[in-house]
Design an enzyme around this catalytic site. Structure first.
Site, PDB file in Angstrom:
ATOM      1  N   LYS A  43     -22.913  28.882  16.640  1.00 49.19           N
ATOM      2  CA  LYS A  43     -21.572  28.304  16.810  1.00 49.19           C
ATOM      3  C   LYS A  43     -20.671  28.640  15.614  1.00 49.19           C
ATOM      4  O   LYS A  43     -21.146  28.817  14.502  1.00 49.19           O
ATOM      5  CB  LYS A  43     -21.706  26.788  16.974  1.00 49.19           C
ATOM      6  N   ASN A  67     -13.921  23.153  28.484  1.00 47.31           N
ATOM      7  CA  ASN A  67     -14.253  22.402  27.280  1.00 47.31           C
ATOM      8  C   ASN A  67     -13.171  22.530  26.229  1.00 47.31           C
ATOM      9  O   ASN A  67     -12.470  23.541  26.159  1.00 47.31           O
ATOM     10  CB  ASN A  67     -15.611  22.862  26.708  1.00 47.31           C
ATOM     11  N   CYS A 128     -10.476  31.425  19.894  1.00 47.81           N
ATOM     12  CA  CYS A 128     -10.764  30.082  20.412  1.00 47.81           C
ATOM     13  C   CYS A 128      -9.471  29.450  20.921  1.00 47.81           C
ATOM     14  O   CYS A 128      -8.491  29.346  20.180  1.00 47.81           O
ATOM     15  CB  CYS A 128     -11.371  29.189  19.343  1.00 47.81           C
ATOM     16  N   GLY A 240     -19.078  35.956  29.820  1.00 41.89           N
ATOM     17  CA  GLY A 240     -18.229  35.302  30.818  1.00 41.89           C
ATOM     18  C   GLY A 240     -18.948  35.060  32.129  1.00 41.89           C
ATOM     19  O   GLY A 240     -18.884  35.884  33.037  1.00 41.89           O
ATOM     20  N   THR A 263     -22.732  29.251  29.215  1.00 40.98           N
ATOM     21  CA  THR A 263     -22.752  28.007  29.985  1.00 40.98           C
ATOM     22  C   THR A 263     -24.057  27.824  30.761  1.00 40.98           C
ATOM     23  O   THR A 263     -24.542  26.694  30.912  1.00 40.98           O
ATOM     24  CB  THR A 263     -21.548  27.991  30.954  1.00 40.98           C
TER      25      THR A 263
END
Lengths: 299, 274
Positions: A43, A67, A128, A240, A263
């Site tokens: 992250k 999110n 981001c 993606g 995800t």
């Protein structure tokens, strides 16, 4: 069979975790067989601690999630002291992800990553959607080039630049990153989206907008991977909505050298091992290699 | 300060039984052959259909009961398509289970009075907790306040009745037990000194109930714990979608948020700010 090379790095497979979906540290690696994972992408780290956005930070819709975590992280100093030592000697290469508000922020983090033995490569999160200023570098090729150039000057580690899909044409940004010294492009970050609660007449997320990910964004990412692969000569790391081996092979055909799984790991943290196993079976069955398929899209 | 994931397992397991226990609510049993970890009261699992999941993220459920070493029961209320898929799935359907997750209840000493406060499906972590207390010989000083809108919302109350612990029911419509909410019922018993204010009091339920309980417990200076139900993306600490604000003088002094999934879901009220 699945080994993949980007810049000077050899990866066991073309599969990587997606930044922000597998933690700040290597704890979740335990769900995977290291032979199945190309790289652990962690992250985003910013110079200063960031507390993140108010809740709700995540919500689901048909085909994905939106999110707005807001890059919650304890900052570079904490990461340097606490996380970096745990990365040395891991069985997979680690890609550390740098974020910030301005070029100096990125340079500060990249400089620190350069000195960490456990960091094999660096990904720049120039895209981001959930922090003010973060998106600017990915919509302006001049600003993007400045940041990538400045980071390149302080690090010789393989550097991936993560691009935003929230642009009219991604190719000028891809070229700007490649011309400024990027070793690969991560295509792409989340799509900006909003979910609405009509009864409350307000957005579902406290931040209002968020980044959309999951299966629904795959066609958008696919198109952009294909565009970037045609526009630049450096490897493309697709990101993606990939959730299975077929998705990965589709991205490879569209021109990707590696594929990040994000995800899908929320639902199943072992999904990358499942995908690697399926890829081996499919390629053996079809008597194909990843190289045979890479960029073979007939347009 | 987060839970180690070392004991967490990602497994596929079949649904072996389902039973309706009230308004839109079921218990489902899954059988996990190769479970090697402890899985205790207050801990939870992320569950989803192994094939054709209608949702892209799993849902968290407290462990409700463990009737056999390899059999795990979960209390599930049909709320949306994720929970509907789980309760509507036929016997034999394979679930993807990530478990055990989170930090459960500290089993209080036998002589310590323990009071469980549940609103609706907030009863989920308490059946096995009560069973554990009973196994320790603490049946007499284990109390439960179980509230719901109507009798149909006192899910599976027969299982709680069968435990022989001190049960206090409340319903908004008065159809079963005390008429009013569960906190008013608790207040009454505290006022009458039938419940010691030195008890360990643990609450679980919807956000509104937990906020009201937190205010009540602070006002009365109770030794309170909460099992939080928070939206979770992953359940294992990587997505940062389930933060709960921490208190300035609690044990989470280094950060204004704790992750419900790995640092909870059971928190001392003194450690969080809700």
């Amino acid at each position: 069979m699945l080994s993949t090379k980007i810049a000077s790095l050899d990866f066991a497979t073309p599969l990587m975790t997606g930044s922000g979906t597998f933690g700040h540290d290597p704890a979740a690696l335990r769900f995977l067989n290291p032979a199945d994972l190309g790289a652990l992408v962690l992250k985003t780290v910013t110079p200063e601690p960031r507390h993140g956005n108010p809740v709700p930070r995540m919500a689901e819709f048909e085909g994905g999630i939106v999110n707005a975590i807001g890059l919650e992280n304890k900052g570079l100093a904490y990461w340097q002291d606490t996380v970096a030592p745990t990365l040395e000697g891991l069985p997979v290469p680690v890609v550390a992800n740098a974020g910030g508000h301005c070029a100096d922020d990125f340079v500060e983090v990249v400089k620190a990553f350069q000195d960490m033995n456990g960091v094999a490569a660096i990904e720049l999160n120039l895209s981001c959607p959930n922090v003010q200023g973060g998106i600017l570098y990915s919509t302006d090729s001049i600003g993007l080039a400045k940041v990538v150039t400045a980071c390149r000057e302080v690090s010789d580690k393989p550097m991936f630049v993560k691009l935003s899909p929230n642009v009219t044409d991604i190719r000028p940004l891809a070229k700007a990153a490649a011309d400024s010294g990027a070793d690969a492009l991560t295509v792409c970050n989340t799509l900006i989206g909003m979910l609405v609660d009509w009864r409350l007449r307000q957005p579902v997320l406290a931040n209002g907008i968020g980044g959309m990910s999951g299966p629904a964004v795959k066609p958008v990412a696919m198109h952009m991977v294909s565009q970037c692969a045609a526009a630049v000569d450096i490897p493309i790391i697709a990101s993606g909505g990939a959730a299975c081996a077929d998705d990965v092979l589709e991205f490879v055909v569209a021109g990707a050298t590696a594929v990040q799984i994000g995800t899908a790991a929320f639902l199943n943290p072992a999904v990358i091992s499942q995908i690697a196993s399926d890829l081996r079976s499919i390629l053996a069955q079809e008597n194909l290699t990843l190289a045979d398929l890479r960029g073979s899209l007939k347009l | 300060m987060s839970l180690s994931l070392d004991s967490t397992q990602a497994v596929l397991a079949p649904i072996v039984a389902t039973r309706e226990v009230g308004e839109q609510t079921w218990v489902i049993d899954v059988e996990i052959e190769d479970i090697t970890s402890d899985f205790g009261p207050g801990q939870f699992a992320m569950l989803s259909l192994a094939e054709n999941s209608p949702t892209v993220i799993a849902r968290p459920f407290s462990l409700y009961e463990r009737p056999a070493p390899n059999r795990f029961t979960f209390l599930i209320q049909k709320m949306g398509k994720g929970t509907a898929a789980l309760v509507d799935a036929p016997i034999g359907t394979m679930l993807r289970c990530l478990l055990p997750l989170g930090n459960g209840f500290d089993v209080a000493a036998v002589e310590q009075d323990v009071v469980m406060v549940a609103g609706g499906v907030g009863s989920a972590p308490f059946l096995i907790y009560a069973q554990q207390r009973i196994a320790l010989g603490a049946r007499e000083n284990t109390h439960m306040f179980f509230g719901g809108r109507t009798q149909r919302h006192l899910f599976d109350h027969q299982s709680f009745d069968a435990l022989g612990i001190n049960m206090h029911y409340s319903t908004d419509d008065g159809s079963h037990g005390f008429k009013g909410n569960v906190i008013a019922c608790l207040a009454t018993e505290l006022d009458k000194k039938r419940i010691s204010k030195k008890s360990v009091i643990v609450a679980c339920g919807p956000a509104g109930l937990l906020h009201a309980f937190a205010d009540f417990a602070r006002l009365r200076n109770l030794n309170a714990y909460l099992s939080l139900e928070t939206y979770m993306g992953c359940g294992f600490g990587v997505c940062n979608a389930c933060p709960v604000p921490t208190s300035v003088d609690g044990k989470f002094t280094d950060w204004p948020y704790a992750k419900t999934c790995t640092e909870g879901p059971v928190f001392s009220l003194a450690d969080i700010s809700i």
